[in-house]
Design a protein around this motif. Structure first.
Motif, PDB file in Angstrom:
ATOM      1  N   GLU A   1      30.237  39.489  41.658  1.00 14.69           N
ATOM      2  CA  GLU A   1      31.395  38.787  42.214  1.00 14.69           C
ATOM      3  C   GLU A   1      31.182  37.278  42.353  1.00 14.69           C
ATOM      4  O   GLU A   1      32.115  36.556  42.700  1.00 14.69           O
TER       5      GLU A   1
ATOM      6  N   GLN B   1      35.897  29.091  40.818  1.00 15.16           N
ATOM      7  CA  GLN B   1      37.134  29.779  40.447  1.00 15.16           C
ATOM      8  C   GLN B   1      36.777  30.972  39.587  1.00 15.16           C
ATOM      9  O   GLN B   1      36.326  30.810  38.443  1.00 15.16           O
TER      10      GLN B   1
ATOM     11  N   PRO C   1      37.613  34.725  37.638  1.00 12.19           N
ATOM     12  CA  PRO C   1      38.655  35.137  36.704  1.00 12.19           C
ATOM     13  C   PRO C   1      39.922  35.585  37.431  1.00 12.19           C
ATOM     14  O   PRO C   1      39.878  36.470  38.282  1.00 12.19           O
ATOM     15  N   GLY C   2      41.030  34.949  37.129  1.00 11.18           N
ATOM     16  CA  GLY C   2      42.297  35.323  37.735  1.00 11.18           C
ATOM     17  C   GLY C   2      42.432  34.961  39.195  1.00 11.18           C
ATOM     18  O   GLY C   2      43.325  35.463  39.891  1.00 11.18           O
ATOM     19  N   LYS C   3      41.555  34.085  39.688  1.00  9.17           N
ATOM     20  CA  LYS C   3      41.585  33.723  41.101  1.00  9.17           C
ATOM     21  C   LYS C   3      41.805  32.228  41.280  1.00  9.17           C
ATOM     22  O   LYS C   3      41.714  31.457  40.329  1.00  9.17           O
TER      23      LYS C   3
END
Length: 118
Positions: free
Chosen positions: A88, A39, A41-43
């Motif tokens: 990423e 997971q 950040p922000g996903k």
């Protein structure tokens, strides 16, 4: 009940390698389907890789050719070898266990943070 404990996360630079480990409890570990999810950040939580009891593996396209999942049934441990890391790939990585093929991942670890700097 299956307990999972991940380890091996950390801060690395792009291009580096890292190996995550997940130690599992349970007498029938060899029969579990083991998976890694992440997971960012922000996903949401995304599938990364899985390995069946017989060693069949599956990977997300984003990590294919760079990550390798493996298991040591004698040690009740599953590994995720991550090479050529990219920014990423930064995420919390979770280990999960399903009690068989086509069964849900009912058991999850607490997660281990991986940060890849550019």
């Amino acid at each position: 009940q299956v307990q999972l404990v991940e380890s091996g996360g950390g801060l690395v630079q792009a291009g580096d390698s890292l190996r995550l480990s997940c130690a599992a409890s349970g007498r029938t570990f060899s029969s579990y389907v083991m998976g890694w999810f992440r997971q960012g950040p922000g996903k949401g939580r995304d599938f990364v890789a899985s390995i069946w009891s017989g060693g069949v593996t599956s990977y997300a396209n984003s990590v294919k050719g760079r990550f390798t999942i493996s298991r040591d049934n004698a040690k009740n441990t599953v590994y995720l070898q991550m090479n050529s890391l990219k920014p990423e790939d930064t995420a919390v990585y979770y280990c999960a266990a399903a009690l068989g093929v086509a069964k849900p991942y009912d058991y999850w670890g607490q997660g281990t943070q991986v940060i890849v700097s550019s």
